[in-house]
Design a protein around this motif. Structure first.
Motif, PDB file in Angstrom:
ATOM      1  N   ALA A 323       0.702  -1.097   0.213  1.00 51.04           N
ATOM      2  CA  ALA A 323      -0.262  -0.046  -0.429  1.00 51.04           C
ATOM      3  C   ALA A 323       0.417   1.189   0.168  1.00 51.04           C
ATOM      4  O   ALA A 323       0.509   1.980  -0.364  1.00 51.04           O
ATOM      5  CB  ALA A 323      -0.902  -0.070   1.352  1.00 51.04           C
ATOM      6  N   LYS A 324       1.967   1.170   0.331  1.00 47.89           N
ATOM      7  CA  LYS A 324       2.965   2.188   0.709  1.00 47.89           C
ATOM      8  C   LYS A 324       3.433   1.797  -0.295  1.00 47.89           C
ATOM      9  O   LYS A 324       4.022   3.167  -1.023  1.00 47.89           O
ATOM     10  CB  LYS A 324       3.862   2.541   1.755  1.00 47.89           C
ATOM     11  N   ALA A 325       3.997   1.454  -1.365  1.00 53.30           N
ATOM     12  CA  ALA A 325       4.639   1.474  -2.486  1.00 53.30           C
ATOM     13  C   ALA A 325       4.081   2.180  -3.292  1.00 53.30           C
ATOM     14  O   ALA A 325       4.142   2.998  -4.351  1.00 53.30           O
ATOM     15  CB  ALA A 325       5.051   0.249  -2.959  1.00 53.30           C
ATOM     16  N   HIS A 326       2.509   1.599  -2.897  1.00 52.92           N
ATOM     17  CA  HIS A 326       1.186   2.191  -4.379  1.00 52.92           C
ATOM     18  C   HIS A 326       0.939   3.588  -3.700  1.00 52.92           C
ATOM     19  O   HIS A 326       1.470   4.961  -4.908  1.00 52.92           O
ATOM     20  CB  HIS A 326      -0.166   1.142  -4.473  1.00 52.92           C
ATOM     21  N   THR A 327       1.030   4.353  -2.507  1.00 53.57           N
ATOM     22  CA  THR A 327       0.804   6.101  -2.404  1.00 53.57           C
ATOM     23  C   THR A 327       2.189   5.907  -3.200  1.00 53.57           C
ATOM     24  O   THR A 327       1.792   6.814  -3.954  1.00 53.57           O
ATOM     25  CB  THR A 327       1.056   5.877  -0.868  1.00 53.57           C
ATOM     26  N   ALA A 328       3.863   5.481  -2.861  1.00 51.52           N
ATOM     27  CA  ALA A 328       4.351   6.761  -3.559  1.00 51.52           C
ATOM     28  C   ALA A 328       4.478   6.582  -5.247  1.00 51.52           C
ATOM     29  O   ALA A 328       4.539   7.887  -4.889  1.00 51.52           O
ATOM     30  CB  ALA A 328       5.999   5.843  -2.948  1.00 51.52           C
ATOM     31  N   SER A 329       4.245   5.642  -5.890  1.00 50.30           N
ATOM     32  CA  SER A 329       3.775   5.726  -6.877  1.00 50.30           C
ATOM     33  C   SER A 329       2.891   6.826  -8.028  1.00 50.30           C
ATOM     34  O   SER A 329       2.554   7.792  -8.223  1.00 50.30           O
ATOM     35  CB  SER A 329       3.811   4.356  -7.923  1.00 50.30           C
ATOM     36  N   GLU A 330       1.680   6.841  -7.005  1.00 49.31           N
ATOM     37  CA  GLU A 330      -0.285   7.663  -7.056  1.00 49.31           C
ATOM     38  C   GLU A 330       0.863   9.186  -6.968  1.00 49.31           C
ATOM     39  O   GLU A 330       0.170  10.254  -7.688  1.00 49.31           O
ATOM     40  CB  GLU A 330      -0.867   7.058  -6.257  1.00 49.31           C
ATOM     41  N   GLU A 331       1.656   9.038  -5.962  1.00 48.77           N
ATOM     42  CA  GLU A 331       2.339  10.672  -5.423  1.00 48.77           C
ATOM     43  C   GLU A 331       2.792  11.395  -6.410  1.00 48.77           C
ATOM     44  O   GLU A 331       3.897  12.362  -6.408  1.00 48.77           O
ATOM     45  CB  GLU A 331       2.569  10.637  -4.021  1.00 48.77           C
ATOM     46  N   GLY A 332       3.542  10.633  -6.994  1.00 50.91           N
ATOM     47  CA  GLY A 332       4.755  10.547  -7.915  1.00 50.91           C
ATOM     48  C   GLY A 332       6.082  10.525  -8.252  1.00 50.91           C
ATOM     49  O   GLY A 332       6.529  11.765  -8.594  1.00 50.91           O
ATOM     50  N   THR A 333       6.329   9.933  -7.082  1.00 48.97           N
ATOM     51  CA  THR A 333       7.664   9.481  -6.493  1.00 48.97           C
ATOM     52  C   THR A 333       8.686   9.489  -7.740  1.00 48.97           C
ATOM     53  O   THR A 333       7.747   8.785  -8.660  1.00 48.97           O
ATOM     54  CB  THR A 333       8.006   8.250  -5.824  1.00 48.97           C
ATOM     55  N   THR A 334       9.672  10.458  -8.211  1.00 43.55           N
ATOM     56  CA  THR A 334      10.208  10.167  -9.467  1.00 43.55           C
ATOM     57  C   THR A 334      11.420   8.957  -9.055  1.00 43.55           C
ATOM     58  O   THR A 334      12.095   8.885  -7.922  1.00 43.55           O
ATOM     59  CB  THR A 334      11.546  11.032  -9.681  1.00 43.55           C
ATOM     60  N   GLY A 335      11.365   8.485 -10.333  1.00 47.49           N
ATOM     61  CA  GLY A 335      12.934   6.719  -9.927  1.00 47.49           C
ATOM     62  C   GLY A 335      11.696   5.520  -9.769  1.00 47.49           C
ATOM     63  O   GLY A 335      10.382   6.166 -10.626  1.00 47.49           O
ATOM     64  N   LYS A 336      11.518   4.567  -9.855  1.00 45.22           N
ATOM     65  CA  LYS A 336      11.074   2.878 -10.003  1.00 45.22           C
ATOM     66  C   LYS A 336      10.626   2.782  -8.541  1.00 45.22           C
ATOM     67  O   LYS A 336      11.940   2.933  -7.342  1.00 45.22           O
ATOM     68  CB  LYS A 336      11.724   1.802 -10.327  1.00 45.22           C
ATOM     69  N   VAL A 337       9.417   2.380  -8.445  1.00 47.20           N
ATOM     70  CA  VAL A 337       9.073   1.911  -7.260  1.00 47.20           C
ATOM     71  C   VAL A 337       9.186   0.068  -7.528  1.00 47.20           C
ATOM     72  O   VAL A 337       8.624  -0.457  -8.502  1.00 47.20           O
ATOM     73  CB  VAL A 337       7.728   2.503  -6.566  1.00 47.20           C
ATOM     74  N   LEU A 338       9.710  -0.469  -6.519  1.00 45.67           N
ATOM     75  CA  LEU A 338       9.666  -1.891  -6.211  1.00 45.67           C
ATOM     76  C   LEU A 338       9.569  -2.699  -5.154  1.00 45.67           C
ATOM     77  O   LEU A 338       9.873  -1.813  -4.103  1.00 45.67           O
ATOM     78  CB  LEU A 338      11.710  -2.514  -6.581  1.00 45.67           C
ATOM     79  N   ILE A 339       8.639  -3.847  -5.442  1.00 45.82           N
ATOM     80  CA  ILE A 339       8.691  -4.362  -3.277  1.00 45.82           C
ATOM     81  C   ILE A 339       8.885  -5.827  -4.021  1.00 45.82           C
ATOM     82  O   ILE A 339       9.642  -6.201  -4.672  1.00 45.82           O
ATOM     83  CB  ILE A 339       7.086  -4.825  -3.938  1.00 45.82           C
ATOM     84  N   ASP A 340       9.983  -5.957  -2.913  1.00 47.24           N
ATOM     85  CA  ASP A 340      10.514  -6.769  -2.458  1.00 47.24           C
ATOM     86  C   ASP A 340       9.782  -8.362  -1.930  1.00 47.24           C
ATOM     87  O   ASP A 340       9.065  -7.967  -1.263  1.00 47.24           O
ATOM     88  CB  ASP A 340      11.848  -7.237  -1.447  1.00 47.24           C
ATOM     89  N   VAL A 341       9.584  -9.265  -2.567  1.00 49.19           N
ATOM     90  CA  VAL A 341       8.567 -10.563  -2.247  1.00 49.19           C
ATOM     91  C   VAL A 341       9.432 -11.049  -1.990  1.00 49.19           C
ATOM     92  O   VAL A 341       9.075 -11.929  -1.090  1.00 49.19           O
ATOM     93  CB  VAL A 341       7.493 -10.896  -3.776  1.00 49.19           C
ATOM     94  N   THR A 342      10.143 -12.306  -2.315  1.00 49.77           N
ATOM     95  CA  THR A 342      10.604 -13.712  -2.274  1.00 49.77           C
ATOM     96  C   THR A 342      12.503 -13.089  -2.431  1.00 49.77           C
ATOM     97  O   THR A 342      12.822 -12.571  -3.296  1.00 49.77           O
ATOM     98  CB  THR A 342      10.158 -14.676  -2.537  1.00 49.77           C
ATOM     99  N   PRO A 343      12.879 -14.073  -1.300  1.00 47.04           N
ATOM    100  CA  PRO A 343      14.245 -14.126  -1.344  1.00 47.04           C
ATOM    101  C   PRO A 343      14.991 -14.604  -2.550  1.00 47.04           C
ATOM    102  O   PRO A 343      14.262 -15.231  -3.818  1.00 47.04           O
ATOM    103  CB  PRO A 343      15.251 -14.897  -0.546  1.00 47.04           C
ATOM    104  N   ALA A 344      16.372 -13.655  -3.573  1.00 44.87           N
ATOM    105  CA  ALA A 344      16.636 -14.271  -4.204  1.00 44.87           C
ATOM    106  C   ALA A 344      17.094 -15.418  -4.820  1.00 44.87           C
ATOM    107  O   ALA A 344      17.575 -15.726  -5.851  1.00 44.87           O
ATOM    108  CB  ALA A 344      17.345 -13.082  -5.210  1.00 44.87           C
ATOM    109  N   GLY A 345      17.780 -15.710  -3.762  1.00 47.90           N
ATOM    110  CA  GLY A 345      18.252 -17.010  -3.705  1.00 47.90           C
ATOM    111  C   GLY A 345      17.941 -18.684  -3.782  1.00 47.90           C
ATOM    112  O   GLY A 345      16.316 -18.044  -3.451  1.00 47.90           O
TER     113      GLY A 345
END
Length: 345
Positions: A323-345
């Motif tokens: 929800a905070k990630a969506h808020t950041a995008s919706e408020e026009g945050t410059t750059g890319k909004v990413l969400i870490d879901v599971t470990p890369a390994g």
């Protein structure tokens, strides 16, 4: 598994984390463990309902179109992918309301998967889905331009990128430079000018500027070949001042506009202007696949990267903070909004 779900249209508050059973892939399908999910404006616009009344109930919906991860298991008849393959996905949410990438596992048709080049991270795989494919389409719609992108395919051409610090603007700059174009970018602040230069734009101009057309013409005396436009209505008068004859305007946004674009008939008539409006959802599978192949090639070449040094600051959130990630995008945050879901390994 954990999944972010909304059951009615509305603001970020409608998003909640739920425990859900893993779905099994059917014929032609693949289950992907999502490592990184990315947020684009299309995601929160869909969550808001695109004009639907707030509170309107919908089927359980997992947000976010873009993501990258690892193949977990494959369904019958799938031969193109195997468990352990690293992949990025094409418009995951269009497969169904529960197929979005804001969850630990998603099941998709194999046709919606693209191999992630070995040297490319999951961040880039997730981060350049919608923006990279939109930029690719914009750069390949000119009547006398290339239908595919590769080093040298835009050699000798000048591209004007409106909003050069945005996600699509940044991807357009990076891809255009990879393909050999001269890039002029317009931005609204000095900070955004620095980001456009980091992306690779050779020339960066500020707006508003009453002499913006003149400054562009100084850089491109014969006119620009292609305008990649995020503010169609506001900038329509500029197009006829800076385009060369038979130039193209590729339109993907109407920022600061009214939803209606007014064009000067005579000026555009004599220029033989081509306007191409574009959105990925109806562009066609052949265009999506071609774009995915070229974006992957640019990623493999190191020509398309995230990070402030490439003009794309990265903002990270946990799955629980979607929800905070969506808020950041919706408020026009410059750059890319990413969400870490599971470990890369």
């Amino acid at each position: 598994m954990k999944a972010v779900v909304y059951r009615r249209h509305g603001g970020p508050e409608v998003l909640s984390v739920s425990e859900r059973a893993q779905a099994e892939p059917g014929p032609g399908e693949v289950r992907v463990r999502v490592v990184v999910s990315a947020v684009n404006p299309t995601d929160w616009k869909q969550r808001n309902g695109r004009g639907a009344e707030a509170g309107t109930e919908v089927p359980d919906t997992v947000p976010n179109q873009d993501g990258a991860g690892v193949v977990d298991t494959v369904g019958p008849d799938v031969t193109a992918f195997a468990p352990g393959d690293r992949v990025w996905v094409l418009l995951a949410g269009t497969h169904g309301p529960e197929a979005g990438t804001a969850q630990e596992y998603t099941v998709l048709p194999a046709t919606k998967l693209v191999r992630l080049p070995d040297a490319v991270g999951f961040d880039e795989g997730a981060g350049f889905g919608v923006p990279g494919l939109t930029a690719h389409r914009a750069l390949t719609v000119a009547e006398d331009g290339p239908a595919r992108l590769a080093p040298g395919s835009l050699e000798g051409r000048t591209v004007l990128v409106s909003g050069g610090a945005g996600a699509v603007g940044n991807a357009t700059i990076q891809l255009a430079r990879w393909a050999g174009a001269t890039v002029i970018a317009t931005v609204s602040s000095d900070a955004k000018a620095a980001l456009a230069r980091a992306a690779g734009a050779q020339h960066v101009l500020r707006y508003p500027d009453p002499d913006l057309a003149g400054r562009i013409r100084e850089l491109a005396p014969d006119g620009v070949d292609l305008v990649v436009e995020v503010a169609a209505g506001v900038n329509a008068p500029l197009h006829t001042e800076v385009l060369r004859p038979r130039g193209t305007v590729a339109v993907y946004g109407d920022d600061r506009g009214t939803g209606t674009v007014s064009l000067d008939f005579g000026a555009n008539l004599w220029l033989n202007t081509r306007y191409q409006f574009l959105v990925l959802y109806t562009v066609g599978d052949d265009k999506l696949r071609a774009g995915a192949e070229d974006v992957s090639a640019a990623l493999a070449d190191g020509a398309l990267r995230l990070g402030e040094d490439r003009g794309v600051p990265v903002h990270r959130f946990s799955l629980a903070d979607t929800a905070k990630a969506h808020t950041a995008s919706e408020e026009g945050t410059t750059g890319k909004v990413l969400i870490d879901v599971t470990p890369a390994g």
